[in-house]
Design a protein around this motif. Structure first.
Motif, PDB file in Angstrom:
ATOM      1  N   THR A   1      51.553 -39.653   5.861  1.00  0.00           N
ATOM      2  CA  THR A   1      52.837 -39.174   6.599  1.00  0.00           C
ATOM      3  C   THR A   1      52.375 -38.290   7.883  1.00  0.00           C
ATOM      4  N   ILE A   2      51.142 -37.605   7.795  1.00  0.00           N
ATOM      5  CA  ILE A   2      50.636 -36.701   8.889  1.00  0.00           C
ATOM      6  C   ILE A   2      49.218 -37.015   9.252  1.00  0.00           C
ATOM      7  N   PRO A   3      48.757 -38.343   9.581  1.00  0.00           N
ATOM      8  CA  PRO A   3      47.469 -38.662  10.123  1.00  0.00           C
ATOM      9  C   PRO A   3      47.315 -37.706  11.371  1.00  0.00           C
ATOM     10  N   GLU A   4      45.897 -37.390  11.511  1.00  0.00           N
ATOM     11  CA  GLU A   4      45.559 -36.604  12.716  1.00  0.00           C
ATOM     12  C   GLU A   4      44.217 -37.013  13.239  1.00  0.00           C
ATOM     13  N   LEU A   5      43.921 -36.930  14.444  1.00  0.00           N
ATOM     14  CA  LEU A   5      42.642 -37.610  15.005  1.00  0.00           C
ATOM     15  C   LEU A   5      41.604 -36.690  15.012  1.00  0.00           C
ATOM     16  N   SER A   6      40.435 -37.148  14.960  1.00  0.00           N
ATOM     17  CA  SER A   6      39.213 -36.661  15.248  1.00  0.00           C
ATOM     18  C   SER A   6      39.056 -35.470  14.502  1.00  0.00           C
ATOM     19  N   PHE A   7      38.748 -34.326  15.188  1.00  0.00           N
ATOM     20  CA  PHE A   7      38.411 -33.002  14.696  1.00  0.00           C
ATOM     21  C   PHE A   7      39.597 -31.951  14.637  1.00  0.00           C
ATOM     22  N   ASP A   8      40.790 -32.747  15.385  1.00  0.00           N
ATOM     23  CA  ASP A   8      42.180 -31.934  15.384  1.00  0.00           C
ATOM     24  C   ASP A   8      43.030 -32.197  14.436  1.00  0.00           C
ATOM     25  N   CYS A   9      42.653 -31.727  13.366  1.00  0.00           N
ATOM     26  CA  CYS A   9      43.482 -31.906  12.046  1.00  0.00           C
ATOM     27  C   CYS A   9      43.994 -30.687  11.128  1.00  0.00           C
ATOM     28  N   PRO A  10      44.694 -29.976  11.902  1.00  0.00           N
ATOM     29  CA  PRO A  10      45.269 -28.641  11.435  1.00  0.00           C
ATOM     30  C   PRO A  10      46.118 -29.009  10.234  1.00  0.00           C
ATOM     31  N   LYS A  11      47.072 -29.794  10.281  1.00  0.00           N
ATOM     32  CA  LYS A  11      47.978 -29.953   9.200  1.00  0.00           C
ATOM     33  C   LYS A  11      47.517 -30.635   7.979  1.00  0.00           C
ATOM     34  N   THR A  12      46.457 -31.457   8.131  1.00  0.00           N
ATOM     35  CA  THR A  12      45.902 -32.087   7.028  1.00  0.00           C
ATOM     36  C   THR A  12      44.744 -31.070   6.447  1.00  0.00           C
ATOM     37  N   ALA A  13      44.238 -30.262   7.109  1.00  0.00           N
ATOM     38  CA  ALA A  13      43.150 -29.237   6.645  1.00  0.00           C
ATOM     39  C   ALA A  13      44.117 -28.117   5.955  1.00  0.00           C
ATOM     40  N   ALA A  14      45.411 -27.736   6.549  1.00  0.00           N
ATOM     41  CA  ALA A  14      45.898 -26.741   5.759  1.00  0.00           C
ATOM     42  C   ALA A  14      46.646 -27.229   4.436  1.00  0.00           C
ATOM     43  N   PHE A  15      46.743 -28.553   4.414  1.00  0.00           N
ATOM     44  CA  PHE A  15      47.401 -29.252   3.019  1.00  0.00           C
ATOM     45  C   PHE A  15      46.383 -29.389   1.969  1.00  0.00           C
ATOM     46  N   ILE A  16      44.989 -29.624   2.356  1.00  0.00           N
ATOM     47  CA  ILE A  16      43.793 -29.687   1.539  1.00  0.00           C
ATOM     48  C   ILE A  16      43.727 -28.047   1.030  1.00  0.00           C
ATOM     49  N   ALA A  17      43.571 -27.012   1.883  1.00  0.00           N
ATOM     50  CA  ALA A  17      43.623 -25.720   1.525  1.00  0.00           C
ATOM     51  C   ALA A  17      44.418 -25.363   0.502  1.00  0.00           C
ATOM     52  N   GLU A  18      45.636 -25.616   0.689  1.00  0.00           N
ATOM     53  CA  GLU A  18      46.775 -25.161  -0.192  1.00  0.00           C
ATOM     54  C   GLU A  18      46.387 -25.675  -1.698  1.00  0.00           C
ATOM     55  N   ARG A  19      46.254 -27.017  -1.506  1.00  0.00           N
ATOM     56  CA  ARG A  19      45.990 -27.580  -2.885  1.00  0.00           C
ATOM     57  C   ARG A  19      44.811 -26.936  -3.630  1.00  0.00           C
ATOM     58  N   LEU A  20      43.809 -26.717  -2.830  1.00  0.00           N
ATOM     59  CA  LEU A  20      42.586 -25.951  -3.482  1.00  0.00           C
ATOM     60  C   LEU A  20      42.652 -24.778  -3.847  1.00  0.00           C
ATOM     61  N   ARG A  21      43.513 -23.979  -3.299  1.00  0.00           N
ATOM     62  CA  ARG A  21      43.889 -22.538  -3.880  1.00  0.00           C
ATOM     63  C   ARG A  21      44.685 -22.722  -5.160  1.00  0.00           C
ATOM     64  N   GLU A  22      45.582 -23.803  -5.199  1.00  0.00           N
ATOM     65  CA  GLU A  22      46.265 -24.089  -6.349  1.00  0.00           C
ATOM     66  C   GLU A  22      45.240 -24.481  -7.580  1.00  0.00           C
ATOM     67  N   ILE A  23      44.396 -25.204  -7.191  1.00  0.00           N
ATOM     68  CA  ILE A  23      43.390 -25.949  -8.279  1.00  0.00           C
ATOM     69  C   ILE A  23      42.596 -24.672  -8.470  1.00  0.00           C
ATOM     70  N   GLY A  24      42.442 -23.712  -7.825  1.00  0.00           N
ATOM     71  CA  GLY A  24      41.375 -22.637  -8.276  1.00  0.00           C
ATOM     72  C   GLY A  24      40.046 -22.400  -7.902  1.00  0.00           C
TER      73      GLY A  24
END
Length: 390
Positions: free
Chosen positions: A23-46
């Protein structure tokens, strides 16, 4: 060995992750929402360590195994495309004019799934470096991450990546030793003539006719300047000129792509394009300028690592669904920059019948995400086994 049981248990979570990313595709290097979602999952994963802001929005996360050993790199790209989505899905893109039409949402989900399993089990030695990369489609994010030092900073010894493959059997894999994807270059041609009335062409120097002549002559590069058994594609993909039916314009623009595997062939194409553009321009009494841009290099798998990855794929998918010597293709991939720095391999994961990549109706097949995650997980366990483990 089928899909890893533990990964199968959280397959629904992976589907939810993937569909949110869709639902939240972003382009090229400008992907703050995508990166934030990934980082949140990685913190949960441990994960044990996480480094953000590499290549603007890229992330490298570290999971430590048990005991000393090397670091294996696993890469997923996460940028989208400037395409208007036409799937009609209830989780379609909410970013107008942007779409995950190449399955990078699925690639990211597979690596997150593998990360969750590896962080729970740690049934390996050394470390895993999880590489989440922006700008594969445009900008060469892999090159930027390499230039920013990820291979040395994290002491990565080998690196692997997966891309989904519409039209190939769902859950199957294919790869090949040596070159698997082509180098990609882009050419631009600006043609300047003398415009005038469409009824009086003798008073003009017509850039439209010149563009047509150049386009036709370019076709001789493959057919007459190149050995037929070597791989080469030269395609004119754009011609823009003119405004109305009774005016001959004074300018035309042409654009296209070149796909090669051999640097000598690449050099030949650039040289011949320059000669053709200059010669055709003179013959039509126009001026023309060629701009030739070298892009991603060829993606070249290391034979040993490609064979090892294929063996792991057989464990997950079965021998009848893995092709270890599929040959090469003319698409391009910036994972090439990582393979220039470290040994490794790139594989394709079949997702069954679907719309093709970069199509507005494309959608990643969630059923194959646990397969890709299982492949990554077993690749780590087999590449860096604990003492006495198989």
């Amino acid at each position: 060995m089928p899909i890893v049981n533990r990964i199968a248990e959280f397959a629904e979570d992976m589907t939810a992750w993937r569909r949110h990313l869709h639902t939240i595709p972003e382009l090229s290097f400008d992907c703050p929402k995508t990166a934030a979602f990934i980082a949140e999952r990685l913190r949960e994963i441990g994960v044990d360590e996480m480094y953000e802001g590499i290549a603007q929005t890229g992330i490298v996360a570290i999971i430590n195994g048990q005991g000393d050993g090397p670091t294996i790199g696993l890469r997923a790209d996460f940028d989208g495309l400037p395409i208007i989505e036409a799937t009609g899905l209830d989780y379609a893109s909410v970013h107008e004019g942007k779409m995950h039409a190449c399955g990078h949402d699925g690639h990211t989900t597979m690596l997150l799934g593998a990360a969750r399993y590896l962080a729970e089990t740690r049934n390996f030695s050394g470390r895993v470096a999880l590489i989440f990369q922006p700008a594969e489609e445009n900008g060469g994010g892999a090159e930027v991450m390499v230039k920013e030092g990820i291979m040395d900073t994290f002491d990565i010894s080998q690196v692997y990546g997966i891309h989904n493959a519409p039209g190939f059997v769902a859950g199957g894999f294919y790869t090949t030793p040596g070159p698997i994807m082509a180098a990609v270059d882009t050419f631009h041609i600006d043609i300047k003539g003398v415009g005038g009335h469409g009824a009086m062409p003798h008073e003009t120097c017509d850039p439209v006719i010149a563009a047509c002549g150049i386009a036709q002559a370019i076709q001789t590069i493959v057919s007459r300047n190149h050995y037929a058994l070597d791989d080469l594609v030269v395609s004119v993909t754009q011609i823009h000129t003119g405004t109305v039916d009774n005016v001959i314009p004074d300018y035309a623009y042409m654009n296209g792509t070149v796909r090669t595997f051999d640097p000598k062939v690449q050099d030949m194409v650039e040289r011949r394009l320059g000669e053709i553009v200059a010669g055709q321009a003179a013959s039509y009494s126009v001026t023309a300028e060629l701009r030739y841009e070298r892009g991603y290099p060829a993606t070249i798998n290391c034979a040993k690592e490609a064979a090892h990855a294929a063996d792991v794929a057989v464990e997950i998918a079965g021998e009848d669904k893995v092709v270890a010597d599929a040959g090469r293709e003319m698409g391009a991939e910036d994972f090439a920059y990582m393979l220039e720095k470290r040994p490794g391999a790139y594989l394709f994961l079949g997702q069954g019948e679907s719309a093709g990549l970069h199509h507005p109706e494309y959608n990643f097949n969630d059923d194959v995400a646990p397969v890709g995650a299982s492949f990554f997980a077993r690749l780590v366990e087999r590449s860096q086994p604990l003492e006495g483990a198989q």
